[in-house]
Motif scaffolding. Structure first.
Motif, PDB file in Angstrom:
ATOM      1  N   VAL A 202     -35.126   6.544 -12.216  1.00  0.00           N
ATOM      2  CA  VAL A 202     -36.158   5.863 -13.205  1.00  0.00           C
ATOM      3  C   VAL A 202     -35.799   5.991 -14.579  1.00  0.00           C
ATOM      4  CG1 VAL A 202     -38.384   5.842 -14.023  1.00  0.00           C
ATOM      5  CG2 VAL A 202     -38.074   6.151 -11.656  1.00  0.00           C
ATOM      6  N   PRO A 232     -43.065   6.495 -16.701  1.00  0.00           N
ATOM      7  CA  PRO A 232     -42.014   6.253 -17.773  1.00  0.00           C
ATOM      8  C   PRO A 232     -42.786   5.736 -18.999  1.00  0.00           C
ATOM      9  CG  PRO A 232     -41.838   4.423 -16.319  1.00  0.00           C
ATOM     10  CD  PRO A 232     -43.057   5.453 -15.778  1.00  0.00           C
ATOM     11  N   THR A 246     -39.243   0.117 -12.475  1.00  0.00           N
ATOM     12  CA  THR A 246     -39.514   1.152 -11.877  1.00  0.00           C
ATOM     13  C   THR A 246     -40.074   1.228 -10.514  1.00  0.00           C
ATOM     14  OG1 THR A 246     -40.134   2.043 -14.113  1.00  0.00           O
ATOM     15  CG2 THR A 246     -40.867   3.488 -12.578  1.00  0.00           C
TER      16      THR A 246
END
Length: 271
Positions: A202, A232, A246
């Protein structure tokens, strides 16, 4: 005799009609020139504020206010040109204002809220917000309502009173925001390995902030197994791109590593 009377009336009315026609023509000329001058003044004021780098929100608000005020002055001037007593007109306007104010209390509330929005400045033109139950990019803060462009490209005008009477979320106020995602693991999965792999994959997604770093932690345990929170951080402009990329990274990483698919446990009932 009748013909003579009619001719006499025409002779008497002709100067009056000519004078009225000239006044009407003059009023039209004054109106056209006045509107042109109002447009010129507002353009000059707007250009001057732009050179002074005044906030666009303040610019639009002041230009709107100046335009309305100058148009009222122009109408009063034209009425005075026709001989209408302006003091009486002012009293009439004041009385009408009270009646209109009672009938249009909602509009006046929107107007007052617009002033508070301008003074308090919870958001500016170009900010991404949730205001009055509408989420999107602010295009304009008007006298009575704010224009917001939603993510599905719908221009929405929200009353300023509704905005001031509710919660306002300004997603642009900070340099980054958190993307909330989850990854469901099977009960037999290696949680520590999954966390390490997801943090690495990620972190490679485009436009993710390096500071703060990606958070991957155990959120809860359910009937399928451990559920991971994958969080994130990114700028608001890249939120949805990071959100979707993601999700792809989570699916690709867990699939490539051979993690078992989380399935609902089979319930065994006694015979």
């Amino acid at each position: 005799m009748n013909t003579a009377k009619i001719g006499s009336w025409v002779d008497q009315a002709q100067p009056i009609l000519v004078a009225f026609g000239l006044k009407a023509l003059g009023a039209i000329v004054v109106f056209i020139v006045g509107r042109w001058l109002i447009g010129l003044v507002t353009r000059l004021v707007g250009a001057g504020m732009t050179r002074q780098e005044i906030d666009p929100t303040v610019q639009r608000y002041l230009v709107s206010f100046i335009t309305v005020a100058l148009n009222i002055i122009l109408v009063v001037a034209i009425l005075g040109y026709f001989g209408v007593e302006t003091t009486s007109f002012a009293a009439l306007v004041a009385g009408a204002g009270v009646a209109i104010g009672a009938a249009w209390s909602g509009l006046l509330g929107n107007f007052a809220s617009g002033i508070f929005l301008l003074v308090l400045r919870p958001y500016l033109v170009g900010d991404y917000v949730t205001a009055g139950g509408v989420e999107g990019t602010v295009l304009e803060i008007g006298l009575f309502g704010s224009t917001i462009n939603t993510p599905d490209n719908v221009r929405t005008i929200v009353g300023n009173a509704k905005i001031m009477g509710g919660d306002i979320k300004n997603y642009t106020a900070h340099p980054y925001r958190r993307v909330e995602l989850v990854a469901q693991l099977a009960g037999s999965a290696d949680v520590h390995k999954a966390i390490a792999l997801l943090k690495e994959s990620v972190s490679g997604v485009a436009n993710i902030s390096k500071d703060p770093a990606v958070d991957v932690e155990i959120l809860e345990f359910n009937e399928f197994g451990p559920k991971l929170a994958v969080r994130p951080y990114c700028h608001t402009n890249h939120y949805w791109q990071v959100y979707f990329d993601t999700n792809k990274a989570i699916a690709d990483t867990l699939g490539a590593a051979g993690f078992p698919v989380a399935t609902r446990p089979v319930k065994v009932y006694p015979v």
